[in-house]
Write an enzyme that holds these catalytic residues in place. Structure first.
Site, PDB file in Angstrom:
ATOM      1  N   ASN A 131       0.838  -1.199   0.000  1.00  0.00           N
ATOM      2  CA  ASN A 131       0.000   0.000   0.000  1.00  0.00           C
ATOM      3  C   ASN A 131       0.877   1.254   0.000  1.00  0.00           C
ATOM      4  O   ASN A 131       2.109   1.157  -0.030  1.00  0.00           O
ATOM      5  CB  ASN A 131      -0.965  -0.022   1.197  1.00  0.00           C
ATOM      6  N   LYS A 151     -10.419  -4.493  18.922  1.00  0.00           N
ATOM      7  CA  LYS A 151      -9.017  -4.907  19.037  1.00  0.00           C
ATOM      8  C   LYS A 151      -8.515  -4.830  20.474  1.00  0.00           C
ATOM      9  O   LYS A 151      -7.331  -5.035  20.721  1.00  0.00           O
ATOM     10  CB  LYS A 151      -8.138  -4.058  18.117  1.00  0.00           C
TER      11      LYS A 151
HETATM   12  O1  C5P Z   1      -8.210  -2.777  10.974  1.00  0.00           O
HETATM   13  P1  C5P Z   1      -7.345  -1.668  10.542  1.00  0.00           P
HETATM   14  O2  C5P Z   1      -6.246  -2.097   9.602  1.00  0.00           O
HETATM   15  O3  C5P Z   1      -8.033  -0.452  10.057  1.00  0.00           O
HETATM   16  O4  C5P Z   1      -6.649  -1.204  11.920  1.00  0.00           O
HETATM   17  C1  C5P Z   1      -5.638  -0.279  11.974  1.00  0.00           C
HETATM   18  C2  C5P Z   1      -4.788  -0.514  13.195  1.00  0.00           C
HETATM   19  O5  C5P Z   1      -4.497  -1.896  13.356  1.00  0.00           O
HETATM   20  C3  C5P Z   1      -3.440   0.141  13.036  1.00  0.00           C
HETATM   21  O6  C5P Z   1      -2.979   0.461  14.325  1.00  0.00           O
HETATM   22  C4  C5P Z   1      -2.609  -0.968  12.402  1.00  0.00           C
HETATM   23  O7  C5P Z   1      -1.228  -0.778  12.634  1.00  0.00           O
HETATM   24  C5  C5P Z   1      -3.146  -2.180  13.123  1.00  0.00           C
HETATM   25  N1  C5P Z   1      -3.098  -3.418  12.344  1.00  0.00           N
HETATM   26  C6  C5P Z   1      -2.244  -4.441  12.702  1.00  0.00           C
HETATM   27  N2  C5P Z   1      -2.256  -5.631  12.025  1.00  0.00           N
HETATM   28  C7  C5P Z   1      -3.079  -5.819  10.974  1.00  0.00           C
HETATM   29  C8  C5P Z   1      -3.954  -4.785  10.579  1.00  0.00           C
HETATM   30  C9  C5P Z   1      -3.926  -3.597  11.278  1.00  0.00           C
HETATM   31  O8  C5P Z   1      -1.487  -4.279  13.666  1.00  0.00           O
HETATM   32  N3  C5P Z   1      -3.061  -6.960  10.321  1.00  0.00           N
END
Ligand code: C5P
Length: 404
Positions: free
Chosen positions: A211, A345
């Site tokens: 990304n 989370k």
């Molecule tokens: O679910 P989403 O990707 O929007 O969540 C964002 C948060 O979760 C951020 O803090 C990102 O660093 C963390 N994240 C993570 N592992 C993932 C996906 C997101 O630690 N696989």
């Protein structure tokens, strides 16, 4: 990174023989990365020509309060707002008296009244003038108004006298300024792990999924945490950024590498901040050879599986669970989505930002965020990511370690 990088310093030069040393001071401030604009009083211009300071600072020298052409370029209020800090060196007895009296009778004193930035003075005058009760009372008044005095030094003076009143040497002034600007060591003794940047998932030996994350926000947070006294481990996906000073960097590529590094760092840390833009899905199988388009591979070429959620894994720990902060980059219903993520989370705090906003988001140097925890939410003003990082670290430290 130099200590005064990106700092905008308004250097006020007032009348005194020490004004010649301020030419060197401009250079020493620039050595530390500062952008310097010089304001000279009428007295200062009797000692050194403005051209000297213009040539050294690379910026026009400001001299007059009521000069229409100067005001058209950068007006005095604009200049007062531009400054991160005003440093007056040398500060004559007269400037000190006028500041103590709250006067605005020339450009420099007006700027000191108009600014919200901190003001520091490096006094320079004859020893009898420094010792005079009027000057001592003025110094006291200025200190009581949170104006910081650097020096003066004592020793032999240009007039032949010996005593207190010599301006500090330029390097000592720079050291004093750096000390003054050093952030409070609010994370002293704390271990902090931060994820930053994107991850990258290989499809085959030549291609990957990823990304647009630049890693700027996570790196700025790592730098701010280190400046606040923390021992910082920065777990970085593939980004082109320099490692901040006093930060241990662990480079990773894939999400599973990032998870492994995060688990290891979290075993021994007090605070975990997930600023990475982790790739949510990876190919179920990484092809050994380059995937060919000729082989009847017309559709459904990739089968994806979900990646582990790193921040949720750390926040879900029963043992050795640090204070956990996540980020939520959203394009709509920002606060609502962020609150859901905070709960889902099991985070202690989440920093939400609207990545569809014109200013802010992935590759920008600016950002605007809302900080949400279990007791409320607060939207911070839009700021440079570096400034925002310091503000976030202050809020996180306050929440995580002082029980507020
Ligand atoms: O679910 P989403 O990707 O929007 O969540 C964002 C948060 O979760 C951020 O803090 C990102 O660093 C963390 N994240 C993570 N592992 C993932 C996906 C997101 O630690 N696989």
């Amino acid at each position: 990174m130099p200590t005064l990088a990106d700092k905008r310093i308004l250097l006020g030069v007032s009348g005194g023989i020490a004004a010649y040393k301020s030419a060197d001071l401009v250079r020493r401030l620039q050595d530390q990365g500062a952008d310097v604009h010089v304001v000279m009083t009428a007295g200062a211009r009797e000692f050194v020509r403005p051209l000297t300071f213009q040539a050294l600072s690379g910026n026009p020298v400001h001299t007059d309060l009521l000069d229409p052409s100067a005001e058209a370029a950068m007006g005095h209020i604009e200049l007062a707002k531009w400054a991160d800090v005003i440093l007056i060196a040398p500060a004559s007895a007269s400037v000190m008296a006028r500041l103590a009296g709250g006067m605005a009778d020339d450009l420099l004193t007006t700027l000191c009244l108009a600014t919200e930035a901190p003001v520091l003075l490096a006094p320079a005058m004859n020893q009898a003038m420094w010792r005079n009760k009027a000057t001592q009372a003025n110094a006291q008044t200025l200190r009581s108004r949170d104006i910081t005095l650097l020096g003066p030094d004592a020793g032999s003076q240009a007039c032949g006298d010996v005593g207190p009143g010599r301006m500090l040497e330029p390097l000592a002034i720079v050291d004093g300024l750096i000390d003054f600007l050093r952030p409070a060591q609010i994370l002293a003794g704390k271990k902090v792990a931060i994820t930053a940047g994107p991850t990258r998932e290989a499809l085959d030996p030549v291609r990957y999924l990823s990304n647009h994350s630049s890693g700027k926000m996570g790196f700025a947070i790592a730098a701010a945490a280190a400046r606040a006294g923390a021992e910082v481990t920065l777990i970085a996906g593939p980004v082109r950024l320099e490692t901040p000073a006093d930060v241990t960097r662990v480079d990773v590529v894939s999400t599973s590498d990032m998870l492994a590094a995060a688990e290891q760092a979290a075993d021994d840390c007090d605070l975990f901040i997930a600023a990475a833009a982790v790739v949510d899905f990876r190919p179920a199988v990484v092809a050994d050879q380059k995937i060919k388009k000729e082989d009847g591979n017309d559709r459904d070429v990739l089968s994806l599986v979900k990646n582990p959620d790193i921040v949720a894994t750390i926040a879900g720990r029963r043992d050795r669970r640090p204070f956990v902060v996540g980020f939520a980059a959203e394009t709509e219903n920002v606060i609502e989505h962020a609150k859901l993520k905070l709960a889902r989370k099991n985070l202690d705090m989440i920093v939400a930002n609207d990545v569809s906003a014109p200013e802010g988001g992935f590759n920008s140097d600016h950002n605007q965020v809302t900080v949400i925890d279990h007791s409320g939410e607060q939207t911070l003003p839009a700021a440079l990511k570096t400034e925002l990082a310091a503000e976030l670290i202050a809020r996180i430290a306050n929440k995580a370690f002082s029980g507020n």
